[in-house]
Write a protein that holds these residues in place. Structure first.
Motif, PDB file in Angstrom:
ATOM      1  N   PRO A   1       3.275  -3.607  -2.061  1.00  0.00           N
ATOM      2  CA  PRO A   1       1.998  -3.147  -1.526  1.00  0.00           C
ATOM      3  C   PRO A   1       1.988  -1.673  -1.165  1.00  0.00           C
ATOM      4  CG  PRO A   1       3.129  -4.584   0.034  1.00  0.00           C
ATOM      5  CD  PRO A   1       3.857  -4.688  -1.257  1.00  0.00           C
ATOM      6  N   ARG A   2       3.154  -1.140  -0.775  1.00  0.00           N
ATOM      7  CA  ARG A   2       3.289   0.302  -0.587  1.00  0.00           C
ATOM      8  C   ARG A   2       4.376   0.764  -1.556  1.00  0.00           C
ATOM      9  NH1 ARG A   2       3.985   2.241   5.336  1.00  0.00           N
ATOM     10  NH2 ARG A   2       3.167   4.150   4.390  1.00  0.00           N
ATOM     11  N   PHE A   3       3.985   1.591  -2.527  1.00  0.00           N
ATOM     12  CA  PHE A   3       4.918   1.947  -3.588  1.00  0.00           C
ATOM     13  C   PHE A   3       6.126   2.675  -3.034  1.00  0.00           C
ATOM     14  CE2 PHE A   3       6.429   4.645  -7.126  1.00  0.00           C
ATOM     15  CZ  PHE A   3       6.752   3.630  -7.997  1.00  0.00           C
ATOM     16  N   ASP A   4       7.301   2.171  -3.384  1.00  0.00           N
ATOM     17  CA  ASP A   4       8.581   2.709  -2.932  1.00  0.00           C
ATOM     18  C   ASP A   4       9.405   3.021  -4.175  1.00  0.00           C
ATOM     19  OD1 ASP A   4      11.258   3.032  -2.080  1.00  0.00           O
ATOM     20  OD2 ASP A   4      10.966   1.716  -0.355  1.00  0.00           O
ATOM     21  N   ALA A   5       9.481   4.297  -4.540  1.00  0.00           N
ATOM     22  CA  ALA A   5      10.124   4.677  -5.801  1.00  0.00           C
ATOM     23  C   ALA A   5      11.596   4.298  -5.823  1.00  0.00           C
ATOM     24  CB  ALA A   5       9.954   6.177  -6.036  1.00  0.00           C
ATOM     25  N   ALA A   6      12.307   4.502  -4.724  1.00  0.00           N
ATOM     26  CA  ALA A   6      13.730   4.178  -4.696  1.00  0.00           C
ATOM     27  C   ALA A   6      13.944   2.679  -4.890  1.00  0.00           C
ATOM     28  CB  ALA A   6      14.347   4.648  -3.379  1.00  0.00           C
ATOM     29  N   ARG A   7      13.140   1.873  -4.205  1.00  0.00           N
ATOM     30  CA  ARG A   7      13.264   0.421  -4.367  1.00  0.00           C
ATOM     31  C   ARG A   7      12.883   0.008  -5.781  1.00  0.00           C
ATOM     32  NH1 ARG A   7       9.346  -3.871  -3.049  1.00  0.00           N
ATOM     33  NH2 ARG A   7      10.470  -5.851  -3.218  1.00  0.00           N
ATOM     34  N   ALA A   8      11.861   0.643  -6.362  1.00  0.00           N
ATOM     35  CA  ALA A   8      11.459   0.317  -7.722  1.00  0.00           C
ATOM     36  C   ALA A   8      12.595   0.567  -8.710  1.00  0.00           C
ATOM     37  CB  ALA A   8      10.225   1.131  -8.102  1.00  0.00           C
ATOM     38  N   ILE A   9      13.298   1.676  -8.541  1.00  0.00           N
ATOM     39  CA  ILE A   9      14.425   1.985  -9.422  1.00  0.00           C
ATOM     40  C   ILE A   9      15.490   0.907  -9.313  1.00  0.00           C
ATOM     41  CG2 ILE A   9      16.338   3.600  -9.757  1.00  0.00           C
ATOM     42  CD1 ILE A   9      14.359   5.836  -9.004  1.00  0.00           C
ATOM     43  N   ASP A  10      15.822   0.517  -8.092  1.00  0.00           N
ATOM     44  CA  ASP A  10      16.855  -0.507  -7.892  1.00  0.00           C
ATOM     45  C   ASP A  10      16.420  -1.854  -8.470  1.00  0.00           C
ATOM     46  OD1 ASP A  10      18.407   1.369  -6.646  1.00  0.00           O
ATOM     47  OD2 ASP A  10      17.875   0.745  -4.612  1.00  0.00           O
TER      48      ASP A  10
ATOM     49  N   LEU B   1       4.978   7.208 -11.733  1.00  0.00           N
ATOM     50  CA  LEU B   1       6.083   7.635 -12.586  1.00  0.00           C
ATOM     51  C   LEU B   1       6.659   8.958 -12.098  1.00  0.00           C
ATOM     52  CD1 LEU B   1       7.747   7.000 -15.118  1.00  0.00           C
ATOM     53  CD2 LEU B   1       6.073   8.299 -16.448  1.00  0.00           C
ATOM     54  N   ARG B   2       5.789   9.853 -11.629  1.00  0.00           N
ATOM     55  CA  ARG B   2       6.294  11.103 -11.071  1.00  0.00           C
ATOM     56  C   ARG B   2       7.170  10.824  -9.838  1.00  0.00           C
ATOM     57  NH1 ARG B   2       0.734  13.143 -11.464  1.00  0.00           N
ATOM     58  NH2 ARG B   2       0.481  14.242 -13.438  1.00  0.00           N
ATOM     59  N   ALA B   3       6.747   9.868  -9.026  1.00  0.00           N
ATOM     60  CA  ALA B   3       7.548   9.518  -7.849  1.00  0.00           C
ATOM     61  C   ALA B   3       8.898   8.964  -8.264  1.00  0.00           C
ATOM     62  CB  ALA B   3       6.791   8.510  -6.986  1.00  0.00           C
ATOM     63  N   LEU B   4       8.950   8.195  -9.335  1.00  0.00           N
ATOM     64  CA  LEU B   4      10.238   7.705  -9.849  1.00  0.00           C
ATOM     65  C   LEU B   4      11.128   8.868 -10.258  1.00  0.00           C
ATOM     66  CD1 LEU B   4       9.426   4.631 -12.140  1.00  0.00           C
ATOM     67  CD2 LEU B   4      10.306   4.619  -9.810  1.00  0.00           C
ATOM     68  N   ARG B   5      10.559   9.829 -10.940  1.00  0.00           N
ATOM     69  CA  ARG B   5      11.339  10.999 -11.354  1.00  0.00           C
ATOM     70  C   ARG B   5      11.908  11.722 -10.137  1.00  0.00           C
ATOM     71  NH1 ARG B   5       7.747  15.681 -13.460  1.00  0.00           N
ATOM     72  NH2 ARG B   5       7.264  15.558 -11.241  1.00  0.00           N
ATOM     73  N   ASP B   6      11.081  11.894  -9.109  1.00  0.00           N
ATOM     74  CA  ASP B   6      11.528  12.628  -7.928  1.00  0.00           C
ATOM     75  C   ASP B   6      12.605  11.873  -7.160  1.00  0.00           C
ATOM     76  OD1 ASP B   6       9.662  14.498  -8.651  1.00  0.00           O
ATOM     77  OD2 ASP B   6       8.152  13.837  -7.210  1.00  0.00           O
TER      78      ASP B   6
END
Length: 509
Positions: free
Chosen positions: A242-251, A268-273
């Protein structure tokens, strides 16, 4: 004529579940559990729920749930009965839910404890709502979803369902009025599949596994991720965010072997960062983006660091994917396979190359919606359906969208959605989003906040609210400017005047 076994000749329940539920235990969903083994759900475990409670053909079934098996069960149960599913985003607040439930005339609602808390006070104003099923148990006027599922009969659908029969209402937020119900038929998914396959560079391929952080109630999550995967027998990772978390998404993607993702470009930009901070990056095959064109640099990063080919899509709630950009993420796009597009004038006549007009698609395509709920005349007439996006057709057939249209999410998210998101923050009493036309598409709108009495307005709270919107909107468009006020005018015209007072023009974006 459709092949009797092809998805377009089947109901959505048959296409997405019944033809795979052959007793082999074929994997359908994976739900991660932080403190227990992951839950694997096969197609054979998806039961029929609603029949015993009098829900039948063309009744509307609201589904207010995060990603998970319960949401899929509810969708399939509605479709097996010939009912119309009404997915509702979990980010919506009370007024937004009340409008959607009332406008659709929802007769049954499937929700969790959070959804029950959000809707209990609304029930007196919803005379059509006669059944609430709670996925976390009974109570407060709701029956237990899983207990009722255990009692409901299985087997074939109780009524014959034709490809053109209505299956789904998606709500598209308006910029100048209330949200509109977009009615889709069972045939719609078959019309979407060629575009989805093109966006993923062929789909499915061996080893594919799909995930999106987006709420399954959104058009792109439902038609670009969940339903195509279930229809093709590809496992889906059910991991709500519900709240996008790039670090958690990567894991999550690395741990569960995800190969295909559907993401708004800002996510996707947040994933890159965030990727530089994570020791293990996922190895993906395809990334389907939406919203603002990602550009060649982001596409190159996806290829180098994730091993994925990035393809950008532009769509609308009325017909899903319309255009696909190149693998370098440029703004110009070509019609998705099977779609015929044109740039038309105000009368619906196609314009020659080089002239700006309105992007339109052929109405006869199976992916095109049936019409607006309770607004038979709203979709207009003629062979071309305008999408609402300004565009120019280039030589060779490529379509160049105007900047505001190119930045749009394609999910029909507008100022109302941002306001609903903001009102869920504990420091916000009232919120209004104002700006010039298309400001939200250009990320140039302002959120005007009336804080609660114990909140302190200022730069720190403004930054906190920007972060809250970015995460809560899962990377979609949101205002970059935050201003504070002691009160908001009740009438919309007063809000426009308030926008003028802070230098934003006299219109709501």
């Amino acid at each position: 004529m459709l092949n009797p076994g092809a998805p377009g000749a089947l109901s959505l329940a048959e296409a997405c579940c019944d033809r795979w539920a052959d007793g082999s235990g074929r994997l359908a969903l994976i739900r991660p559990r932080p403190d227990a083994p992951d839950e694997a759900v096969s197609f054979d475990a998806l039961p029929q729920v609603l029949q015993a409670h009098g829900i039948g053909r063309r009744d509307r079934v609201g589904i207010l749930l995060p990603q998970g098996p319960e949401a899929v069960v509810a969708l399939l149960a509605a479709w097996r009965l010939g009912a119309i599913a009404v997915p509702l985003a979990c980010m919506l607040d009370g007024p937004a839910l009340a409008f959607r439930l009332g406008h659709a005339g929802v007769a049954a609602l499937v929700t969790d404890d959070a959804g029950r808390a959000a809707t209990d006070a609304l029930r007196p104003g919803l005379p059509a709502l006669r059944l609430v099923l709670g996925t976390e148990g009974a109570g407060g006027g709701a029956l237990s979803f899983w207990a009722e599922a255990g009692r409901a009969p299985g087997g074939a659908p109780v009524c014959a369902i034709a490809p053109r029969d209505p299956a789904l209402i998606l709500f598209r937020a308006g910029t100048t009025g209330p949200a509109r119900g977009v009615l889709h038929a069972h045939r719609a998914l078959a019309g979407h599949l060629p575009g989805v396959a093109a966006q993923h560079g062929g789909f499915p391929l061996p080893g594919d596994r799909v995930w999106t952080p987006l709420d399954w109630a959104w058009r792109s999550a439902l038609f670009d991720a969940l339903l195509p995967a279930l229809c093709q027998g590809v496992p889906v990772l059910a991991a709500p965010m519900p709240r996008f978390d790039a670090a958690r998404a990567i894991d999550l993607m690395a741990r569960h072997g995800v190969r295909n993702v559907v993401l708004p470009t800002p996510a996707l930009r947040a994933l890159r960062d965030a990727s530089a901070l994570r020791p293990t990056a996922p190895r993906l095959r395809s990334v389907a983006t939406s919203g603002a064109p990602p550009g060649a640099a982001l596409a190159g990063w996806a290829a180098d660091q994730l091993g994925a080919t990035l393809r950008h899509g532009h769509g609308t709630a009325e017909c899903n994917l319309v255009l696909l950009g190149g693998t370098d993420g440029t703004a110009a796009g070509q019609a998705v396979p099977g779609q015929e597009v044109a740039v038309v004038d105000a009368d619906g006549t196609p314009l020659p190359d080089g002239q700006a007009g309105m992007l339109a698609v052929r109405r006869r395509h199976p992916a095109v919606f049936l019409g607006y709920w309770k607004d038979a005349a709203g979709a207009g007439q003629g062979p071309w359906l305008p999408t609402g996006d300004r565009a120019t057709r280039l030589a060779g057939g490529a379509i160049l969208l105007d900047a505001g249209a190119a930045a749009a999410s394609g999910d029909g998210m507008g100022p109302d959605d941002v306001e609903h998101c903001l009102r869920r923050h504990p420091a916000v009493a009232l919120a209004a989003v104002v700006g010039p036309p298309d400001a939200l598409g250009g990320e140039d709108a302002t959120a005007i906040i009336v804080p609660h009495g114990d909140a302190t307005p200022g730069p720190a709270l403004a930054e906190e609210l920007r972060d809250f919107m970015r995460l809560g909107m899962a990377g979609h468009r949101y205002p970059r400017r935050v201003a504070f006020a002691k009160a908001l005018p009740r009438a919309p015209e007063g809000r426009f005047a308030l926008g003028s007072a802070v230098g934003l023009g006299g219109q709501r974006c």
